[in-house]
Design an enzyme around this catalytic site. Structure first.
Site, mmCIF file in Angstrom:
data_model
loop_
_atom_site.group_PDB
_atom_site.id
_atom_site.type_symbol
_atom_site.label_atom_id
_atom_site.label_comp_id
_atom_site.label_asym_id
_atom_site.label_seq_id
_atom_site.Cartn_x
_atom_site.Cartn_y
_atom_site.Cartn_z
ATOM 1 N N VAL A 67 7.162 0.883 5.070
ATOM 2 C CA VAL A 67 8.074 0.025 4.315
ATOM 3 C C VAL A 67 7.850 0.182 2.811
ATOM 4 O O VAL A 67 8.800 0.187 2.032
ATOM 5 C CB VAL A 67 7.950 -1.452 4.754
ATOM 6 C CG1 VAL A 67 8.878 -2.346 3.952
ATOM 7 C CG2 VAL A 67 8.253 -1.598 6.242
ATOM 8 N N CYS A 68 6.606 0.356 2.403
ATOM 9 C CA CYS A 68 6.305 0.517 0.979
ATOM 10 C C CYS A 68 6.920 1.807 0.437
ATOM 11 O O CYS A 68 7.472 1.823 -0.667
ATOM 12 C CB CYS A 68 4.800 0.516 0.738
ATOM 13 S SG CYS A 68 4.023 -1.056 1.176
ATOM 14 N N THR A 69 6.839 2.869 1.218
ATOM 15 C CA THR A 69 7.452 4.126 0.807
ATOM 16 C C THR A 69 8.960 3.957 0.696
ATOM 17 O O THR A 69 9.576 4.390 -0.290
ATOM 18 C CB THR A 69 7.086 5.254 1.795
ATOM 19 O OG1 THR A 69 5.661 5.412 1.784
ATOM 20 C CG2 THR A 69 7.757 6.564 1.425
ATOM 21 N N MET B 43 9.717 1.867 -2.553
ATOM 22 C CA MET B 43 9.563 2.604 -3.806
ATOM 23 C C MET B 43 10.623 3.704 -3.935
ATOM 24 O O MET B 43 11.157 3.934 -5.021
ATOM 25 C CB MET B 43 8.151 3.183 -3.922
ATOM 26 C CG MET B 43 7.061 2.125 -4.097
ATOM 27 S SD MET B 43 7.220 1.111 -5.599
ATOM 28 C CE MET B 43 7.745 -0.469 -4.885
ATOM 29 N N GLY C 12 0.793 -1.222 0.000
ATOM 30 C CA GLY C 12 0.000 0.000 0.000
ATOM 31 C C GLY C 12 0.825 1.271 0.000
ATOM 32 O O GLY C 12 1.820 1.384 0.718
#
Length: 163
Positions: free
Chosen positions: A46-48, A51, A41
């Site tokens: 962690v996703c930020t 990416m 998401g």
């Protein structure tokens, strides 16, 4: 689960790249190798980080002719905002219908949070023939991929690697 040596499941989904144009995998194999980085998401820690790490290492992927795409079940408009806030220059594919997470067999639920049907953190490299040449899937959303291994796989899948 999609594994190395399998044909990559073809798909068409909205591409949040400042616009909301559809992206069809089979129509973009000329840009191969393609790195499909699935993440649970946008706007999460962690996703930020993941990416942004792909963004920081984008030159190494471009040097071997690879094209990077992030893939999540977030709405295209949310992904556009995420791209803008994090200064991401690569496309983010919106899988709101959850067809990609199902086709690549990377769907997961966070029952404790009441969130269902997000992508497992996973990475697939697809060569110009549409074959998956690298596959990494984590059942732990807190684990990031080995970015060097992804870059090496992309280099190995590139057109110059076949010569």
């Amino acid at each position: 689960m999609v594994a190395e040596g399998d044909d990559a499941p073809d798909f068409t989904a909205p591409l949040a790249d400042g616009d909301v144009e559809p992206f069809t995998l089979s129509e973009n194999l000329d840009d191969a190798p393609l790195v499909l980085a699935f993440f649970p998401g946008a706007f999460t820690g962690v996703c930020t980080t993941e990416m942004c790490t792909f963004q920081d290492q984008l030159a190494s992927f471009e040097d071997v002719g690879a094209t990077v795409y992030g893939v999540s079940v977030d709405l295209p408009f949310a992904l556009n905002e995420f791209r803008d806030q994090e200064n991401l220059s690569f496309g983010l594919i919106s899988d709101t219908e959850k067809e990609l997470v199902d086709a690549y067999d990377v769907r997961m639920d966070f029952a404790d949070l009441g969130v269902e049907g997000v992508a497992k953190r996973s990475v697939f490299v697809v060569d110009q023939d549409g074959e998956v040449t690298y596959s990494w899937v984590s059942d732990d959303p807190g684990v990031e991929p080995d970015y060097d291994a992804v870059a090496e796989a992309a280099a190995a899948a590139g057109p110059s690697a076949a010569e």
